[in-house]
Structure formats: C-alpha cells, structure tokens
Design an enzyme around this catalytic site. Structure first.
Site, PDB file in Angstrom:
ATOM      1  N   GLU A  32       0.870  -1.163   0.015  1.00  0.00           N
ATOM      2  CA  GLU A  32       0.229  -0.050   0.061  1.00  0.00           C
ATOM      3  C   GLU A  32       0.972   1.005  -0.057  1.00  0.00           C
ATOM      4  OE1 GLU A  32      -3.126  -0.094  -0.512  1.00  0.00           O
ATOM      5  OE2 GLU A  32      -3.744  -1.884   0.380  1.00  0.00           O
TER       6      GLU A  32
ATOM      7  N   CYS B 268      -2.421   8.977   2.460  1.00  0.00           N
ATOM      8  CA  CYS B 268      -2.186   8.355   1.075  1.00  0.00           C
ATOM      9  C   CYS B 268      -3.192   8.936   0.167  1.00  0.00           C
ATOM     10  CB  CYS B 268      -1.762   6.905   1.181  1.00  0.00           C
ATOM     11  SG  CYS B 268      -3.145   6.198   1.929  1.00  0.00           S
TER      12      CYS B 268
HETATM   13  P1  NAP Z   1       8.318   5.140   4.658  1.00  0.00           P
HETATM   14  O1  NAP Z   1       9.459   5.652   4.741  1.00  0.00           O
HETATM   15  O2  NAP Z   1       8.292   4.001   3.409  1.00  0.00           O
HETATM   16  O3  NAP Z   1       8.005   4.117   5.910  1.00  0.00           O
HETATM   17  C1  NAP Z   1       6.781   3.402   6.152  1.00  0.00           C
HETATM   18  C2  NAP Z   1       7.213   2.241   6.959  1.00  0.00           C
HETATM   19  O4  NAP Z   1       8.386   1.362   6.188  1.00  0.00           O
HETATM   20  C3  NAP Z   1       8.302   2.581   8.275  1.00  0.00           C
HETATM   21  O5  NAP Z   1       7.680   1.544   9.235  1.00  0.00           O
HETATM   22  C4  NAP Z   1       9.578   2.602   7.859  1.00  0.00           C
HETATM   23  O6  NAP Z   1      10.358   2.445   8.905  1.00  0.00           O
HETATM   24  C5  NAP Z   1       9.490   1.260   6.950  1.00  0.00           C
HETATM   25  N1  NAP Z   1      10.822   1.014   6.037  1.00  0.00           N
HETATM   26  C6  NAP Z   1      10.897   2.317   5.075  1.00  0.00           C
HETATM   27  N2  NAP Z   1      12.100   1.677   4.289  1.00  0.00           N
HETATM   28  C7  NAP Z   1      12.122   0.444   4.613  1.00  0.00           C
HETATM   29  C8  NAP Z   1      13.112  -0.786   4.551  1.00  0.00           C
HETATM   30  N3  NAP Z   1      14.114  -0.499   3.313  1.00  0.00           N
HETATM   31  N4  NAP Z   1      13.051  -1.924   5.009  1.00  0.00           N
HETATM   32  C9  NAP Z   1      12.314  -1.811   6.032  1.00  0.00           C
HETATM   33  N5  NAP Z   1      11.431  -1.147   6.510  1.00  0.00           N
HETATM   34  C10 NAP Z   1      11.292   0.164   5.817  1.00  0.00           C
HETATM   35  O7  NAP Z   1       7.088   5.768   4.312  1.00  0.00           O
HETATM   36  P2  NAP Z   1       6.516   7.399   5.025  1.00  0.00           P
HETATM   37  O8  NAP Z   1       7.362   8.151   3.936  1.00  0.00           O
HETATM   38  O9  NAP Z   1       7.052   7.457   6.314  1.00  0.00           O
HETATM   39  O10 NAP Z   1       4.852   7.422   4.648  1.00  0.00           O
HETATM   40  C11 NAP Z   1       4.492   8.210   3.776  1.00  0.00           C
HETATM   41  C12 NAP Z   1       4.105   7.211   2.577  1.00  0.00           C
HETATM   42  O11 NAP Z   1       3.428   6.092   2.665  1.00  0.00           O
HETATM   43  C13 NAP Z   1       3.581   8.127   1.760  1.00  0.00           C
HETATM   44  O12 NAP Z   1       4.004   7.941   0.358  1.00  0.00           O
HETATM   45  C14 NAP Z   1       2.145   7.776   1.626  1.00  0.00           C
HETATM   46  O13 NAP Z   1       1.435   8.111   0.522  1.00  0.00           O
HETATM   47  C15 NAP Z   1       2.360   6.443   2.024  1.00  0.00           C
HETATM   48  N6  NAP Z   1       0.937   5.670   2.514  1.00  0.00           N
HETATM   49  C16 NAP Z   1       0.494   4.838   1.777  1.00  0.00           C
HETATM   50  C17 NAP Z   1      -0.955   4.265   2.404  1.00  0.00           C
HETATM   51  C18 NAP Z   1      -1.550   3.233   1.493  1.00  0.00           C
HETATM   52  O14 NAP Z   1      -2.332   2.667   2.380  1.00  0.00           O
HETATM   53  N7  NAP Z   1      -1.472   3.145   0.444  1.00  0.00           N
HETATM   54  C19 NAP Z   1      -1.394   4.727   3.516  1.00  0.00           C
HETATM   55  C20 NAP Z   1      -0.418   5.500   4.424  1.00  0.00           C
HETATM   56  C21 NAP Z   1       0.647   6.115   3.683  1.00  0.00           C
HETATM   57  P3  NAP Z   1      11.172   3.699   9.434  1.00  0.00           P
HETATM   58  O15 NAP Z   1      10.313   4.779  10.210  1.00  0.00           O
HETATM   59  O16 NAP Z   1      12.079   3.063  10.458  1.00  0.00           O
HETATM   60  O17 NAP Z   1      12.093   4.411   8.521  1.00  0.00           O
END
Ligand code: NAP
Length: 474
Positions: free
Chosen positions: A229, A263
């Site tokens: 997602e 999102c």
């Molecule tokens: P993110 O950096 O990808 O973080 C989300 C989760 O993934 C966190 O727990 C993060 O841990 C973990 N993570 C990131 N890279 C990783 C890796 N290489 N290995 C393991 N875990 C990893 O996302 P964000 O920028 O904080 O969140 C916002 C994004 O999420 C936006 O793009 C938004 O649109 C999207 N989103 C999508 C939905 C949906 O349902 N489609 C819902 C909400 C948000 P850390 O915090 O420790 O880095």
C-alpha cells in the site's frame, strides 16, 4: 535507527526505545510459529470472541490511545479519537464476518466428485507500517489475519513507537495469545532477515514507494507473498455541473485532514474552467480560517506535521515547484509557532515539466489545475505513475460514475469524500502498490487457497483432463 517519540508540537523528546536484539527476533519467530500450529487446531469462533474483546478494550482505552497518538505524530486529538474508534469498528467487523468470508467455496467442475476451496492460514507474517495512522494501519492487517490464524510481527515507523507498543499491549491485554501480534523495534536488516526466515510466509507494507520497493524486493527474493500500500497523488475532479456547495465544503478538508499526510488525500484538484475561479476563492477562504495550535487543545483545527524532516522535505518540494514556474495562490508562509507547522498552500500553473507534476507532496499543499473538457480532466488524472484513489464531483452521479470508471486508480468516490471502512476494499494500482486490505479481498490476502476434490472412487470415464497416463496397463 532510533525509535523515538518526539512531540511535533513542542519538539520535546518524550521517550526513546532500544532496538530489538537478534535474539528477541528469533524468540518472537519461535513463539509466533508455534502459535500458528496451535491455532490450526482451534475453532475460528474463539478468535472472533477475542477480536470483539480487542474492540471493547480499544474503546475502554480510547482516551489514552488517542492522546498517545497525538503526542507521537501530531494529529488533532479529535482525529486520533476518530482513528481509535475506526480500529474498534474494523476489529468488530472482521470478528462478525471473518468466519463467513473464510468458509469453503464450492466449485462447479466436470471432475468426478465435489470440489471446494478451503482458506487456510499461511503462517507468520511481517507487517511494516507508517506513522500517519499509527493504529489504523496496524488494525487493517491485524484483524483479518488474526481471524485467519496468521501470527504477526510488527515493524512500525521509527517516530511512532509509543503508539505501536500501546496497540500491541492492548491486543494482548484483551486476550490475544502471546505471539498473535508482537511489536519489535527492528532495523531494516532485521526486517529483511525476518522475511527470509522459512517460518515467515508473507509481508504487508504500507509506506513510500522507496520503502515498498525495498521490502517487495526482499519478499520476491525469498518467494514470499506480499501486499504493498504505497503513495498516491489522488485526483479530485470537479465537473462543470457539480454541486459547488458540496465541493467547496469538502475539498479543503480532503487536503488538510491529518495535516495533509494521507495517502488518499486529494492532492490534485482538476477543475472545469466554468467553476475554477469560484473553486480557488473558496479553497483560499477555507484554508485561511484554520487555527494552528496545540493538537491536544480542542480549539485547534490545524495540526503540525509529523516531524521536522517531513516539514523540511515539503518546503524543499514547494520551493522547487515555484522555481519551475508554479504560482503560489495562497500560503507558503511561516507559522509563528514552535511546532512543525506548514501553512496550507495552493499551487497553480504546474506545467508538465515541473517536478511537482509527478511528485507526491505529503502535507497540506493543494495542486489546482484548470481544464476545459471532461476528456482533458480524465487524461490529466491518469497522467500519473500513481493509482491509489480519487474523487469525482458531477451534477449527475451516474455520469460521475462513468467518469470514475475511466480513472486508473484502485478506488474512486463520486459526489462524496473518500472513506475507509472494513467492508470496502482498500488499495491501488501502478506505483501505488498491489493487493487489497479490508473487505473480503483483505480477508483472503494471506491464505492458502487449497483445492480439495473429493470422490468416492476414481472414474475412468473422466480422463480428458487427467494428468495421468491414459493408456491402459495390462
Ligand atoms: P516509509 O518511509 O516507506 O515508511 C513506512 C514504513 O516502512 C516505516 O515503518 C519505515 O520504517 C519502513 N521502512 C521504510 N523503508 C524500509 C526498508 N528498506 N526496510 C524495512 N522497513 C522500511 O514511508 P513514509 O514516507 O514514512 O510514509 C508516507 C508514505 O506512505 C507516503 O508515500 C504515503 O502515501 C504512503 N502511505 C500509503 C498508504 C496506503 O494505504 N496506500 C497509507 C498511508 C501512507 P522507518 O520509520 O524506521 O524508516
């Protein structure tokens, strides 16, 4: 990576959590795997009872949970309260419907005997969740998979560790067995290690494309099922005959709810020329009325962003958009408060070569485009590498649905705001990811769809599709 709660309104470090050790991860995998095996022998009704108890416990602890969420990531207390209640609704819904959704499906077949698909648990899952809805993101995966019998290991965002631990504690306190959901403060390497472990059978991630691509790669390398997602740049299309009172009442909310960090926030407003000026005026007016302040104070209507780095990233994106010719119609001024506030901002005249045209801005910035025909609106809506959600406002809802059907996203709402409820599937296409959470689709995301064909004895007249030697042995 440090797991820390830093209040984004006061910038105060509230609590730091130590990272999980490799031994903790190993112990958790062992407990979760044994639970998977035990659960297979137990009736699903028992899990439904526990899930109802979890919903009740969430409601009992609603105030405590909501406050913790607001302090972790800054959203308005009323928004946290809504999120907590939504978690209870999701838990109750899967407790009520899980058994029926997981019942065997009978198949019509020309094979001899009867055929059915049974839906079995797969094994331990890893879930990786973001900070923007710290509880709801957990519950979307937890509730259906608890009903299935898949134990889960949670790796939550590094800036919402308090909420993550509280939800995991509430679930245990309500009667879930140890191992059903374990929150661990894992590093990225440990997440990859867990995915590669043979006891783990799937991974669900909600987050950015960057995080998603990396975790999906680990899942692919290890042949594990995954759902992703990811981000979105959802279009909000206003047709020329739309009810502008409804549009004006909803558009601003759909951009700045959760301080724009959703999102499925409407990020691109695509407005027909005859109603464009009115749309801009009303959006400006609504944005100018918000009251920034302490998100715990019920009088505050506009919250800070979740952390300093998020605000800085958004400012950089807006600066870059302006440098490439975007016009600031409203906002982009500092807010004189210590928290991580970003003023609601409206950008127009975003050309195709502007980075803002293709970049998700995860904060309260509205991109507004003027279009001259429905075809142009649809083409612009689809000119994105994302495909999560969308909204269409039209005078005739049936016509709105026809326009919606031409938009390349996983969800479109006509003449209404986007909602997320347990009986509606949630998810996207293109770079917004794959798979669905919630509803029947989410219930069946991580199951072994096992075919069982039952006959009294082999029927030698029915050899056409048989994968056996058809010559007789004499
Ligand atoms: P993110 O950096 O990808 O973080 C989300 C989760 O993934 C966190 O727990 C993060 O841990 C973990 N993570 C990131 N890279 C990783 C890796 N290489 N290995 C393991 N875990 C990893 O996302 P964000 O920028 O904080 O969140 C916002 C994004 O999420 C936006 O793009 C938004 O649109 C999207 N989103 C999508 C939905 C949906 O349902 N489609 C819902 C909400 C948000 P850390 O915090 O420790 O880095």
């Amino acid at each position: 990576m440090a797991y820390q709660t830093i209040n984004p309104y006061t910038n105060e470090l509230i609590k730091e959590y130590p990272n999980a050790s490799d031994q903790e991860l190993e112990n958790t995998l062992t407990v979760a795997h044994s639970l998977y095996k035990e659960t297979k022998q137990q009736p699903i009704q028992k899990r439904a009872e526990i899930l109802h108890a979890i919903a009740a416990k969430i409601r009992e602890k609603a105030d405590e949970l909501a406050r913790a969420c607001t302090i972790d990531m800054g959203k308005l207390l009323t928004e946290s309260q809504g999120e907590v209640e939504l978690c209870a609704i999701i838990a109750d819904w899967f407790a009520d419907h899980g058994e029926e959704l997981l019942a065997p499906d009978a198949l019509e077949t020309v094979a001899t005997g009867t055929a059915e698909i049974r839906h079995h648990a797969l094994g331990v899952l890893v879930m990786v969740e973001p900070w923007n809805f710290p509880y709801y993101q957990i519950m979307r995966v937890f509730a259906p998979n608890f009903m299935v019998g898949n134990p889960m290991i949670l790796k939550h965002a590094s800036n919402t560790p308090t909420s993550a631990q509280m939800m995991a504690d509430v679930i245990l306190e309500a009667g879930a067995p140890k191992g059903a959901l374990t929150n661990l403060f894992l590093s990225y390497d440990q997440v990859e290690h867990a995915i590669s472990d043979p006891r783990v059978q799937g991974v669900a991630l909600t987050g950015s494309e960057r995080g998603g691509a990396s975790v999906a790669q680990a899942a692919g390398k290890n042949l594990k099922k995954s759902t992703m997602e990811l981000g979105g740049m959802d279009p909000f299309i206003v047709l020329g005959d739309a009810n502008m009172k409804d549009v004006n009442d909803l558009a601003w909310r759909m951009r700045i709810y959760n301080s724009g960090q959703v999102c499925t926030s409407s990020k691109r407003f695509i407005v027909m020329d005859n109603v464009y000026d009115e749309f801009i005026e009303k959006l400006k007016e609504a944005f100018s009325k918000v009251k920034p302040g302490d998100p715990l104070d019920p009088k505050t209507t506009f919250a800070p962003m979740n952390r300093k780095s998020a605000k800085e990233k958004l400012q950089k994106q807006v600066d870059e958009a302006i440098a490439h010719g975007a016009k600031v119609v409203y906002g982009n001024e500092p807010i004189d408060l210590p928290g991580q506030f970003f003023m609601p901002t409206i950008l127009t005249e975003i050309s195709k070569d502007n980075p803002a045209y293709t970049t998700e801005m995860f904060g309260p910035v509205a991109h507004v485009y003027k279009v001259h025909s429905e075809e142009e609106a649809i083409e612009l809506a689809n000119d994105s590498m994302y495909g999560l959600g969308g909204t269409v406002f039209a005078g005739d809802p049936d016509h709105g649905a026809e326009v919606a059907a031409q938009i390349e996203t996983g969800m479109v709402f006509v003449n209404n705001f986007m909602v997320s409820l347990p009986d509606l599937p949630f998810g996207g296409v293109k770079n917004s990811g794959y798979g669905r959470e919630m509803s029947k689709l989410g219930q069946l995301a991580f199951v072994n769809e096992q075919l069982i064909v039952k006959a009294d004895k082999p029927n030698m007249d029915n050899l056409a599709g048989a994968l056996v030697a058809t010559q007789s042995i004499e």
